[in-house]
Design an enzyme around this catalytic site. Sequence first.
Site, mmCIF file in Angstrom:
data_model
loop_
_atom_site.group_PDB
_atom_site.id
_atom_site.type_symbol
_atom_site.label_atom_id
_atom_site.label_comp_id
_atom_site.label_asym_id
_atom_site.label_seq_id
_atom_site.Cartn_x
_atom_site.Cartn_y
_atom_site.Cartn_z
ATOM 1 N N ASN A 1 -9.969 -0.184 -0.339
ATOM 2 C CA ASN A 1 -8.507 -0.110 -0.294
ATOM 3 C C ASN A 1 -7.953 -0.796 -1.542
ATOM 4 O O ASN A 1 -8.021 -2.015 -1.673
ATOM 5 C CB ASN A 1 -8.016 -0.801 0.978
ATOM 6 N N CYS B 1 0.813 -1.227 0.000
ATOM 7 C CA CYS B 1 0.000 0.000 0.000
ATOM 8 C C CYS B 1 0.845 1.275 0.000
ATOM 9 O O CYS B 1 0.321 2.358 -0.266
ATOM 10 C CB CYS B 1 -0.958 0.000 1.177
ATOM 11 N N HIS C 1 -3.338 7.550 1.212
ATOM 12 C CA HIS C 1 -3.734 6.170 0.906
ATOM 13 C C HIS C 1 -5.111 5.927 1.510
ATOM 14 O O HIS C 1 -5.404 6.389 2.613
ATOM 15 C CB HIS C 1 -2.699 5.203 1.493
HETATM 16 O O1 UT7 Z 1 -3.701 -0.554 3.572
HETATM 17 C C1 UT7 Z 1 -2.722 -1.210 4.307
HETATM 18 C C2 UT7 Z 1 -2.895 -1.009 5.730
HETATM 19 N N1 UT7 Z 1 -4.126 -1.515 6.198
HETATM 20 C C3 UT7 Z 1 -4.838 -0.793 7.019
HETATM 21 O O2 UT7 Z 1 -4.461 0.330 7.264
HETATM 22 C C4 UT7 Z 1 -6.007 -1.403 7.711
HETATM 23 C C5 UT7 Z 1 -5.932 -1.075 9.161
HETATM 24 N N2 UT7 Z 1 -6.975 -1.649 9.953
HETATM 25 C C6 UT7 Z 1 -8.260 -1.236 9.879
HETATM 26 O O3 UT7 Z 1 -8.641 -0.460 9.034
HETATM 27 C C7 UT7 Z 1 -9.208 -1.717 10.944
HETATM 28 O O4 UT7 Z 1 -8.458 -2.316 11.984
HETATM 29 C C8 UT7 Z 1 -10.268 -2.749 10.421
HETATM 30 C C9 UT7 Z 1 -11.276 -2.020 9.548
HETATM 31 C C10 UT7 Z 1 -9.588 -3.873 9.670
HETATM 32 C C11 UT7 Z 1 -11.026 -3.335 11.616
HETATM 33 O O5 UT7 Z 1 -11.608 -2.272 12.385
HETATM 34 P P1 UT7 Z 1 -11.376 -2.192 13.976
HETATM 35 O O6 UT7 Z 1 -12.169 -1.067 14.444
HETATM 36 O O7 UT7 Z 1 -9.894 -2.146 14.202
HETATM 37 O O8 UT7 Z 1 -12.020 -3.504 14.463
HETATM 38 P P2 UT7 Z 1 -11.350 -4.671 15.317
HETATM 39 O O9 UT7 Z 1 -10.397 -5.444 14.493
HETATM 40 O O10 UT7 Z 1 -10.885 -4.116 16.617
HETATM 41 O O11 UT7 Z 1 -12.639 -5.543 15.586
HETATM 42 C C12 UT7 Z 1 -13.777 -5.013 16.288
HETATM 43 C C13 UT7 Z 1 -14.865 -6.069 16.222
HETATM 44 C C14 UT7 Z 1 -14.374 -7.453 16.565
HETATM 45 O O12 UT7 Z 1 -15.383 -8.116 17.287
HETATM 46 P P3 UT7 Z 1 -15.336 -8.233 18.896
HETATM 47 O O13 UT7 Z 1 -14.033 -8.899 19.190
HETATM 48 O O14 UT7 Z 1 -15.386 -6.825 19.390
HETATM 49 O O15 UT7 Z 1 -16.539 -9.046 19.197
HETATM 50 C C15 UT7 Z 1 -14.209 -8.105 15.209
HETATM 51 O O16 UT7 Z 1 -14.336 -9.509 15.278
HETATM 52 O O17 UT7 Z 1 -15.388 -6.129 14.885
HETATM 53 C C16 UT7 Z 1 -15.354 -7.487 14.457
HETATM 54 N N3 UT7 Z 1 -15.179 -7.526 13.011
HETATM 55 C C17 UT7 Z 1 -16.210 -7.478 12.162
HETATM 56 N N4 UT7 Z 1 -17.546 -7.407 12.355
HETATM 57 C C18 UT7 Z 1 -18.332 -7.365 11.276
HETATM 58 C C19 UT7 Z 1 -14.021 -7.579 12.298
HETATM 59 N N5 UT7 Z 1 -14.293 -7.577 10.986
HETATM 60 C C20 UT7 Z 1 -15.651 -7.528 10.868
HETATM 61 C C21 UT7 Z 1 -16.534 -7.485 9.769
HETATM 62 N N6 UT7 Z 1 -17.860 -7.404 10.023
HETATM 63 N N7 UT7 Z 1 -16.112 -7.502 8.486
#
Ligand code: UT7
Length: 297
Positions: free
Chosen positions: A254, A88, A224
């Site tokens: 993305n 990225c 990005h």
């Molecule tokens: O481009 C290269 C670099 N990449 C990035 O910059 C991506 C960086 N990361 C992110 O953008 C975010 O971390 C994500 C969008 C991937 C995830 O968002 P988050 O706010 O960090 O969520 P999280 O991983 O802390 O998960 C929160 C909750 C979890 O459930 P519990 O443990 O709270 O019950 C996950 O299991 O959201 C859940 N979850 C989802 N729920 C519904 C994770 N993915 C999903 C999903 N749909 N697709």
Amino acid sequence: MNTTDAWIRERTGIVKRHIAADDETTLDLAEAAARQALDAAGLQSNDIDLIVVATTTPDCVFPSVACLLQQRLGVTNSSPAFDVQAVCAGFAYALSVADNFIRAGSSTTALVIGAETFSRILNWEDRNTCVLFGDGAGAVILEASNEPGVLSTHLHADGRYAELLHVPNGVSRGYDVVQQQEAFVQMRGNEVFRMAVRKLQEVVVETLAVNNLDKSEIDWLVPHQANIRIIAATAKKLDMGMEKVVVTVHDHGNTSAASIPLALDTAVRDGRIKRGEKLLLEGFGGGFTWGSALIQY
Ligand code: UT7
């Protein structure tokens, strides 16, 4: 899949994205972007004397997408063409490489492309990754000039974080056909998120300091497009209102190396970005890799 449109919009800002057709490859997307850039610049194929393609999803192990593209475009002047792989942050890397070729006097007219078909390396059963990425390509042409253009570029990497965001196998390690997920993107999203925010904030501060610029002198942030919350955090660090930030994550998701040039193209074509304005481009991705470019457009 256990996800909802509401979760995706709220946590990422993504509303839609584009997936290449079954018979389309990264090369096809790169060619379309390259032809639009040539048209916009009023140049012919053989005016190009350097092609750098940022991609992590090439058509073949080799030749590079850049070499395949050189043939497609009918560039017959034997000028160099190669790919850069920094996921990225790939566009920032490719732009920096091309800028340095021009500064060194090795090239005069460089075609720089970010092109990806990330949909091909997604595990469509992994909700942590498959809702985030899309396919696309964007291109720019850099020309040697005495006028200011690319004012500075800043590249960084830290391989200690490789396992937080990776496709853990490949040509040399081989693909585990039993564990198919080994051929797909795996990400510890939350940890990547926190590091992305921190490193992007550092690199924008570095870029301003090196150029002796105040935050207020940046006209546009062209980031990005991974997550609207990461973009907003960087804008906040720059004290920029979101009206000065080019956001396309809702339209493209993305697209890895393609996301910065797609955002740039969107804001140039809709008239927001004007000649002479100062743009701060920045990206963060697997590796980890990250980087920025300050541009007087
Ligand atoms: O481009 C290269 C670099 N990449 C990035 O910059 C991506 C960086 N990361 C992110 O953008 C975010 O971390 C994500 C969008 C991937 C995830 O968002 P988050 O706010 O960090 O969520 P999280 O991983 O802390 O998960 C929160 C909750 C979890 O459930 P519990 O443990 O709270 O019950 C996950 O299991 O959201 C859940 N979850 C989802 N729920 C519904 C994770 N993915 C999903 C999903 N749909 N697709």
